[in-house]
Design a protein around this motif. Structure first.
Motif, PDB file in Angstrom:
ATOM      1  N   ILE A 153       0.832  -1.209   0.000  1.00  0.00           N
ATOM      2  CA  ILE A 153       0.000   0.000   0.000  1.00  0.00           C
ATOM      3  C   ILE A 153       0.864   1.254   0.000  1.00  0.00           C
ATOM      4  O   ILE A 153       0.681   2.157  -0.816  1.00  0.00           O
ATOM      5  CB  ILE A 153      -0.956   0.000   1.214  1.00  0.00           C
ATOM      6  N   VAL A 154       1.821   1.320   0.923  1.00  0.00           N
ATOM      7  CA  VAL A 154       2.624   2.551   1.024  1.00  0.00           C
ATOM      8  C   VAL A 154       3.611   2.675  -0.137  1.00  0.00           C
ATOM      9  O   VAL A 154       3.963   3.797  -0.537  1.00  0.00           O
ATOM     10  CB  VAL A 154       3.366   2.638   2.375  1.00  0.00           C
ATOM     11  N   GLN A 155       4.067   1.564  -0.683  1.00  0.00           N
ATOM     12  CA  GLN A 155       4.946   1.630  -1.854  1.00  0.00           C
ATOM     13  C   GLN A 155       4.213   2.243  -3.042  1.00  0.00           C
ATOM     14  O   GLN A 155       4.750   3.130  -3.730  1.00  0.00           O
ATOM     15  CB  GLN A 155       5.466   0.237  -2.203  1.00  0.00           C
ATOM     16  N   PHE A 156       2.994   1.800  -3.310  1.00  0.00           N
ATOM     17  CA  PHE A 156       2.241   2.359  -4.425  1.00  0.00           C
ATOM     18  C   PHE A 156       1.867   3.819  -4.163  1.00  0.00           C
ATOM     19  O   PHE A 156       1.928   4.650  -5.075  1.00  0.00           O
ATOM     20  CB  PHE A 156       0.993   1.520  -4.701  1.00  0.00           C
ATOM     21  N   LEU A 157       1.496   4.124  -2.920  1.00  0.00           N
ATOM     22  CA  LEU A 157       1.175   5.510  -2.587  1.00  0.00           C
ATOM     23  C   LEU A 157       2.401   6.404  -2.736  1.00  0.00           C
ATOM     24  O   LEU A 157       2.307   7.532  -3.256  1.00  0.00           O
ATOM     25  CB  LEU A 157       0.618   5.604  -1.163  1.00  0.00           C
ATOM     26  N   GLY A 158       3.547   5.923  -2.285  1.00  0.00           N
ATOM     27  CA  GLY A 158       4.778   6.689  -2.415  1.00  0.00           C
ATOM     28  C   GLY A 158       5.139   6.920  -3.873  1.00  0.00           C
ATOM     29  O   GLY A 158       5.576   8.014  -4.255  1.00  0.00           O
ATOM     30  N   GLY A 159       4.944   5.896  -4.706  1.00  0.00           N
ATOM     31  CA  GLY A 159       5.228   6.027  -6.127  1.00  0.00           C
ATOM     32  C   GLY A 159       4.304   7.027  -6.807  1.00  0.00           C
ATOM     33  O   GLY A 159       4.736   7.828  -7.644  1.00  0.00           O
ATOM     34  N   ILE A 160       3.028   6.990  -6.436  1.00  0.00           N
ATOM     35  CA  ILE A 160       2.062   7.921  -7.039  1.00  0.00           C
ATOM     36  C   ILE A 160       2.351   9.353  -6.610  1.00  0.00           C
ATOM     37  O   ILE A 160       2.389  10.279  -7.440  1.00  0.00           O
ATOM     38  CB  ILE A 160       0.622   7.523  -6.656  1.00  0.00           C
ATOM     39  N   LEU A 161       2.589   9.558  -5.308  1.00  0.00           N
ATOM     40  CA  LEU A 161       2.873  10.911  -4.824  1.00  0.00           C
ATOM     41  C   LEU A 161       4.186  11.433  -5.410  1.00  0.00           C
ATOM     42  O   LEU A 161       4.296  12.615  -5.752  1.00  0.00           O
ATOM     43  CB  LEU A 161       2.929  10.936  -3.300  1.00  0.00           C
ATOM     44  N   GLY A 162       5.176  10.536  -5.542  1.00  0.00           N
ATOM     45  CA  GLY A 162       6.437  10.945  -6.146  1.00  0.00           C
ATOM     46  C   GLY A 162       6.232  11.464  -7.551  1.00  0.00           C
ATOM     47  O   GLY A 162       6.827  12.479  -7.954  1.00  0.00           O
ATOM     48  N   ALA A 163       5.376  10.801  -8.315  1.00  0.00           N
ATOM     49  CA  ALA A 163       5.083  11.236  -9.686  1.00  0.00           C
ATOM     50  C   ALA A 163       4.292  12.532  -9.692  1.00  0.00           C
ATOM     51  O   ALA A 163       4.522  13.402 -10.549  1.00  0.00           O
ATOM     52  CB  ALA A 163       4.323  10.136 -10.423  1.00  0.00           C
TER      53      ALA A 163
END
Length: 215
Positions: A81-91
């Motif tokens: 969950i946090v990996q995908f959220l981190g990736g989305i926010l990073g983008a």
């Protein structure tokens, strides 16, 4: 579920996309620079957060460790969950700060590369990456050099696969830029390929390479 682990995974994945995809978006043709940007993020956060979360910052890595029994299922879900959220926010942040974001470093197939070829590249390269993780960090055999070995493996994988698939090896690395740029071309192979590669590396480790005293 350990909050510190989730925070570490979120920040690490954010950094990988913000810096790695950012380097690709800024310098489209500089393959060495892009490879080093990704690899240096891994090295840096392996030493910064490795003692906290293990610095997976990649859903495929977490899957491989789950298959090998190195992480509990509930913890793995939290990591994903946090990996995908981190990736989305990073983008999202990357898109906001770049004056000309272009394709935002989205992972896409090069001209002439078929989806099957791209899938094989992602499987093989992710296998190499996760194999290195198991035989350095997980086994403990590489000591303090594990982070360096893992980061360098990602560099060499991008040097080879970058011109073909942009060498994602990481569903979170793919999903964030894909959502923000609206480019979902061949998205499936960037999930399936890394997951298969990670599973194969896990099975090889637990079935063949893992020392009996580790079991």
């Amino acid at each position: 579920m350990n909050t510190k682990n989730l925070v570490a995974e979120f920040i690490g994945t954010f950094a990988l996309i913000f810096i790695g995809a950012g380097a690709l978006a800024i310098t489209q043709a500089n393959l060495v620079g892009v490879a080093l940007a990704h690899g240096l993020v891994i090295v840096t956060f392996a030493y910064a957060y490795g003692h906290i979360s293990g610095t997976h910052i990649n859903p495929a890595v977490t899957l491989g460790l789950l298959i090998a029994g190195e992480i509990e299922f509930v913890a793995a879900i939290g990591y994903w969950i946090v990996q995908f959220l981190g990736g989305i926010l990073g983008a999202v942040v990357l898109n906001a700060v770049l004056p000309n974001p272009g394709d935002l470093g989205v992972t896409i197939l090069a001209e002439g590369v078929t989806p099957v070829q791209g899938l094989v590249v992602e499987i093989v390269l992710t296998f190499f990456l996760v194999n290195t993780i198991f035989n350095t960090a997980v086994s403990g055999k590489a000591g303090n050099f594990a982070g360096l070995a893992i980061g360098l493996t990602l560099v060499l994988c991008i040097l080879m696969g970058g011109p073909l698939t942009r060498a994602s090896l990481n569903p979170a690395r793919t999903l964030g830029p894909a959502i923000v740029s609206g480019n979902y071309a061949d998205l499936w192979l960037y999930f399936v390929g890394p997951c298969i590669g990670a599973i194969l590396a896990a099975l090889l480790y637990i079935g063949v390479l893992k020392d009996k005293e580790e079991a």
